[in-house]
Design a protein around this motif. Structure first.
Motif, PDB file in Angstrom:
ATOM      1  N   SER A 118     -10.240  19.117 -51.435  1.00 32.74           N
ATOM      2  CA  SER A 118      -8.880  19.287 -51.411  1.00 32.74           C
ATOM      3  C   SER A 118      -7.970  18.356 -52.208  1.00 32.74           C
ATOM      4  CB  SER A 118      -8.605  19.594 -49.973  1.00 32.74           C
ATOM      5  OG  SER A 118      -9.116  20.790 -49.393  1.00 32.74           O
ATOM      6  N   ILE A 119      -8.558  16.964 -51.849  1.00 29.03           N
ATOM      7  CA  ILE A 119      -7.735  16.074 -52.300  1.00 29.03           C
ATOM      8  C   ILE A 119      -7.817  15.880 -54.000  1.00 29.03           C
ATOM      9  CG2 ILE A 119      -7.667  13.406 -52.563  1.00 29.03           C
ATOM     10  CD1 ILE A 119      -8.482  13.316 -49.591  1.00 29.03           C
ATOM     11  N   TYR A 120      -9.126  16.159 -54.611  1.00 35.69           N
ATOM     12  CA  TYR A 120      -9.327  15.991 -55.731  1.00 35.69           C
ATOM     13  C   TYR A 120      -8.634  17.048 -56.448  1.00 35.69           C
ATOM     14  CZ  TYR A 120     -11.931  15.090 -60.269  1.00 35.69           C
ATOM     15  OH  TYR A 120     -12.376  14.769 -61.408  1.00 35.69           O
ATOM     16  N   GLY A 121      -8.651  18.340 -55.838  1.00 34.68           N
ATOM     17  CA  GLY A 121      -8.101  19.491 -56.329  1.00 34.68           C
ATOM     18  C   GLY A 121      -6.657  19.532 -56.499  1.00 34.68           C
ATOM     19  N   TYR A 122      -6.114  18.965 -55.501  1.00 28.95           N
ATOM     20  CA  TYR A 122      -4.573  18.740 -55.220  1.00 28.95           C
ATOM     21  C   TYR A 122      -3.946  18.103 -56.410  1.00 28.95           C
ATOM     22  CZ  TYR A 122      -0.193  18.136 -52.902  1.00 28.95           C
ATOM     23  OH  TYR A 122       1.326  18.345 -52.851  1.00 28.95           O
ATOM     24  N   PHE A 123      -4.673  16.946 -56.999  1.00 32.60           N
ATOM     25  CA  PHE A 123      -4.201  16.131 -57.917  1.00 32.60           C
ATOM     26  C   PHE A 123      -4.829  16.516 -59.318  1.00 32.60           C
ATOM     27  CE2 PHE A 123      -3.522  13.601 -53.993  1.00 32.60           C
ATOM     28  CZ  PHE A 123      -2.257  13.257 -54.167  1.00 32.60           C
ATOM     29  N   ALA A 124      -5.855  17.361 -59.213  1.00 36.35           N
ATOM     30  CA  ALA A 124      -6.360  17.737 -60.461  1.00 36.35           C
ATOM     31  C   ALA A 124      -6.649  19.245 -60.727  1.00 36.35           C
ATOM     32  CB  ALA A 124      -7.836  16.978 -60.890  1.00 36.35           C
ATOM     33  N   ASN A 125      -8.013  19.696 -60.631  1.00 38.10           N
ATOM     34  CA  ASN A 125      -8.135  21.170 -60.405  1.00 38.10           C
ATOM     35  C   ASN A 125      -9.185  21.233 -59.583  1.00 38.10           C
ATOM     36  OD1 ASN A 125     -10.837  21.458 -62.310  1.00 38.10           O
ATOM     37  ND2 ASN A 125      -9.414  20.090 -63.510  1.00 38.10           N
ATOM     38  N   TYR A 126      -9.284  22.277 -59.099  1.00 34.72           N
ATOM     39  CA  TYR A 126     -10.321  22.899 -58.096  1.00 34.72           C
ATOM     40  C   TYR A 126     -11.751  23.198 -58.540  1.00 34.72           C
ATOM     41  CZ  TYR A 126      -7.069  22.635 -54.117  1.00 34.72           C
ATOM     42  OH  TYR A 126      -6.232  22.224 -53.297  1.00 34.72           O
ATOM     43  N   VAL A 127     -11.719  23.218 -59.915  1.00 33.49           N
ATOM     44  CA  VAL A 127     -13.088  23.592 -60.458  1.00 33.49           C
ATOM     45  C   VAL A 127     -13.960  22.275 -60.589  1.00 33.49           C
ATOM     46  CG1 VAL A 127     -14.165  24.196 -62.510  1.00 33.49           C
ATOM     47  CG2 VAL A 127     -12.157  25.434 -61.959  1.00 33.49           C
ATOM     48  N   GLU A 128     -13.490  21.260 -61.192  1.00 32.19           N
ATOM     49  CA  GLU A 128     -14.142  20.065 -61.072  1.00 32.19           C
ATOM     50  C   GLU A 128     -14.376  19.375 -59.848  1.00 32.19           C
ATOM     51  OE1 GLU A 128     -12.725  17.332 -64.067  1.00 32.19           O
ATOM     52  OE2 GLU A 128     -13.190  18.851 -65.893  1.00 32.19           O
ATOM     53  N   ALA A 129     -12.990  19.576 -58.871  1.00 29.14           N
ATOM     54  CA  ALA A 129     -13.268  18.754 -57.520  1.00 29.14           C
ATOM     55  C   ALA A 129     -14.353  19.555 -56.695  1.00 29.14           C
ATOM     56  CB  ALA A 129     -11.737  19.642 -56.912  1.00 29.14           C
ATOM     57  N   THR A 130     -14.862  20.875 -57.083  1.00 27.15           N
ATOM     58  CA  THR A 130     -15.803  21.146 -55.985  1.00 27.15           C
ATOM     59  C   THR A 130     -17.196  20.438 -56.277  1.00 27.15           C
ATOM     60  OG1 THR A 130     -14.990  23.508 -56.236  1.00 27.15           O
ATOM     61  CG2 THR A 130     -17.300  23.425 -55.738  1.00 27.15           C
ATOM     62  N   PHE A 131     -17.301  20.052 -57.488  1.00 27.53           N
ATOM     63  CA  PHE A 131     -18.615  19.201 -58.248  1.00 27.53           C
ATOM     64  C   PHE A 131     -18.302  17.739 -57.797  1.00 27.53           C
ATOM     65  CE2 PHE A 131     -18.299  22.828 -61.434  1.00 27.53           C
ATOM     66  CZ  PHE A 131     -19.150  23.331 -60.997  1.00 27.53           C
ATOM     67  N   TYR A 132     -17.270  17.348 -58.009  1.00 25.42           N
ATOM     68  CA  TYR A 132     -17.268  16.005 -57.673  1.00 25.42           C
ATOM     69  C   TYR A 132     -17.116  15.574 -56.231  1.00 25.42           C
ATOM     70  CZ  TYR A 132     -17.003  15.274 -62.774  1.00 25.42           C
ATOM     71  OH  TYR A 132     -17.226  15.003 -64.274  1.00 25.42           O
ATOM     72  N   GLY A 133     -16.447  16.296 -55.558  1.00 27.30           N
ATOM     73  CA  GLY A 133     -16.078  16.202 -53.997  1.00 27.30           C
ATOM     74  C   GLY A 133     -17.493  16.376 -53.474  1.00 27.30           C
ATOM     75  N   LEU A 134     -18.233  17.302 -53.790  1.00 30.83           N
ATOM     76  CA  LEU A 134     -19.470  17.662 -53.020  1.00 30.83           C
ATOM     77  C   LEU A 134     -20.483  16.531 -53.548  1.00 30.83           C
ATOM     78  CD1 LEU A 134     -19.979  21.494 -53.174  1.00 30.83           C
ATOM     79  CD2 LEU A 134     -19.112  20.059 -51.215  1.00 30.83           C
ATOM     80  N   PHE A 135     -20.391  15.997 -54.707  1.00 29.22           N
ATOM     81  CA  PHE A 135     -21.314  15.102 -54.918  1.00 29.22           C
ATOM     82  C   PHE A 135     -21.084  13.661 -54.297  1.00 29.22           C
ATOM     83  CE2 PHE A 135     -22.903  11.501 -57.698  1.00 29.22           C
ATOM     84  CZ  PHE A 135     -24.193  11.804 -58.013  1.00 29.22           C
ATOM     85  N   LEU A 136     -19.776  13.249 -53.864  1.00 29.92           N
ATOM     86  CA  LEU A 136     -19.343  12.294 -53.171  1.00 29.92           C
ATOM     87  C   LEU A 136     -19.642  12.595 -51.532  1.00 29.92           C
ATOM     88  CD1 LEU A 136     -15.943  11.270 -54.589  1.00 29.92           C
ATOM     89  CD2 LEU A 136     -18.014  10.343 -54.994  1.00 29.92           C
ATOM     90  N   ALA A 137     -19.744  13.670 -51.506  1.00 33.05           N
ATOM     91  CA  ALA A 137     -20.006  14.098 -49.911  1.00 33.05           C
ATOM     92  C   ALA A 137     -21.545  13.806 -49.651  1.00 33.05           C
ATOM     93  CB  ALA A 137     -19.601  15.550 -49.312  1.00 33.05           C
ATOM     94  N   ASN A 138     -22.293  14.145 -50.629  1.00 32.42           N
ATOM     95  CA  ASN A 138     -23.643  13.927 -50.663  1.00 32.42           C
ATOM     96  C   ASN A 138     -23.932  12.257 -50.311  1.00 32.42           C
ATOM     97  OD1 ASN A 138     -25.028  16.356 -53.022  1.00 32.42           O
ATOM     98  ND2 ASN A 138     -24.523  16.727 -51.114  1.00 32.42           N
ATOM     99  N   CYS A 139     -23.189  11.441 -50.791  1.00 30.45           N
ATOM    100  CA  CYS A 139     -23.320  10.129 -50.746  1.00 30.45           C
ATOM    101  C   CYS A 139     -23.071   9.496 -49.114  1.00 30.45           C
ATOM    102  CB  CYS A 139     -22.158   9.406 -51.582  1.00 30.45           C
ATOM    103  SG  CYS A 139     -22.373   9.594 -53.421  1.00 30.45           S
TER     104      CYS A 139
END
Length: 338
Positions: free
Chosen positions: A274-295
């Motif tokens: 949500s944070i990434y998508g709110y300031f950018a777009n929800y397409v790339e936010a899904t990939f980068y957000g979940l990758f950070l969540a894996n961390c």
């Protein structure tokens, strides 16, 4: 040697890893067929080449290193299919081959195979290709849900998986069959719905306060604006977000095992996307957000694991830390008669 995992009695189940993997493949067949209908031969070529490359990579590496060949369990097919669905239809055909090779060889087998990898191989391969060949991996359009028909067929789809959000309903069937745990998708989805709206309301209230508006009715009207789900959700409730909720975030090796950990992990996934998508777009936010969540998945799992029988619980540990920091004169100690 006998290993006792837990105390009996044990509940027997006919569910196997192979049945779960092939069920996930079948759950992705509808959206694959719709993407072929929408994009034509390019979509079919990407899907076939990506799946074949993933299977060939796993078979080749396991054969060379004299390991048990595991292509029959369907995991390589699933990884190849998921990567194909995350490709724009305009990509050159060598790119699905490279991404499938990276996912299997580096993302999966280099970490020890199933159950050993830290990052979801599909996420790792997509981010690798996006970083290396950004021009090829950038879709021609970005979808948003403008009307109800977009849930059935999204005309602005940029990736294959975005053609029909409703076609991903197979992920709900996986939850029903208990092949996928419900806590992560539910916490993820609710956070995606609530958090962007809460951000919007909070920013509006702060703006009113900065302008010197002290009317409580104005604040109340902004609060009721929370119920308006038509704004940010048009851009967040797209096929690729549903794909992340139902198929990527629920990947067992890269998500916590404990029940509390899964709820927390789902909330973390929703917040990051949500944070990434709110300031950018929800397409790339899904990939980068979940990758950070894996961390942080391992950290969440360690700190939410149930305590062993007879050991001190979380509240006891917290109480002990507080007591240890108090001056000795404030501690209430029990004195023995000896």
């Amino acid at each position: 040697m006998t290993f006792t995992i837990s105390a009996p009695p044990h509940k027997k189940s006919t569910v196997s890893f192979r049945s779960i993997m092939w069920s996930k493949v079948l759950a992705l067949v509808p959206v694959s067929l719709i993407s072929i209908y929408f994009f034509g031969i390019p979509a079919l070529s990407i899907i076939l080449i990506s799946v074949l490359a993933a299977v060939a990579t796993e078979f080749g590496i396991q054969t060379v290193f004299k390991q048990n060949v595991t292509i029959k369990n369907g995991n390589a097919v699933l990884i190849g299919l998921m990567l194909a669905l995350l490709m724009p239809p305009e990509v050159p055909l060598w790119l699905p081959v490279v991404s499938s090779f990276f996912a299997i060889a580096i993302g999966k087998l280099a970490f020890g195979g199933i159950g050993s990898y830290v990052f979801n191989p599909v996420l790792a391969a997509w981010i690798f290709c996006k970083t290396a060949w950004s021009g090829f991996m950038t879709p021609a359009s970005t979808p948003h849900i403008g009307q109800l028909s977009d849930l059935l067929l999204e005309q602005g789809a940029g990736f294959l998986v975005e053609v029909s959000p409703i076609a991903l309903i197979g992920g709900v069937y996986l939850i029903y069959k208990r092949y996928v745990e419900w806590r992560i998708p539910l916490a993820f989805f609710l956070t995606m719905v609530i958090f962007p709206q809460a951000l919007k309301v909070l920013s509006s209230i702060i703006q009113l306060a900065n302008e010197g508006v002290l009317n409580p009715l104005m604040y109340l009207s902004q609060l009721f604006g929370f119920l308006d789900l038509s704004g940010e959700l048009r851009y967040s409730m797209i096929g690729i977000v549903f794909f992340g909720i139902l198929f990527i975030a629920t990947d067992t090796p890269s998500s916590p095992v404990s029940k509390k950990g899964r709820l927390i992990y789902g909330i973390v996934c929703g917040l990051l996307v949500s944070i990434y998508g709110y300031f950018a777009n929800y397409v790339e936010a899904t990939f980068y957000g979940l990758f950070l969540a894996n961390c942080v998945a391992s950290f969440i799992e360690v700190n939410t694991a149930p305590a062993s029988f007879g050991t001190e619980g979380l509240l006891g540990k917290l109480y002990g830390r507080i007591i240890n920091k108090l001056p000795s004169g404030l501690k209430m100690e029990v004195l023995s008669d000896e």
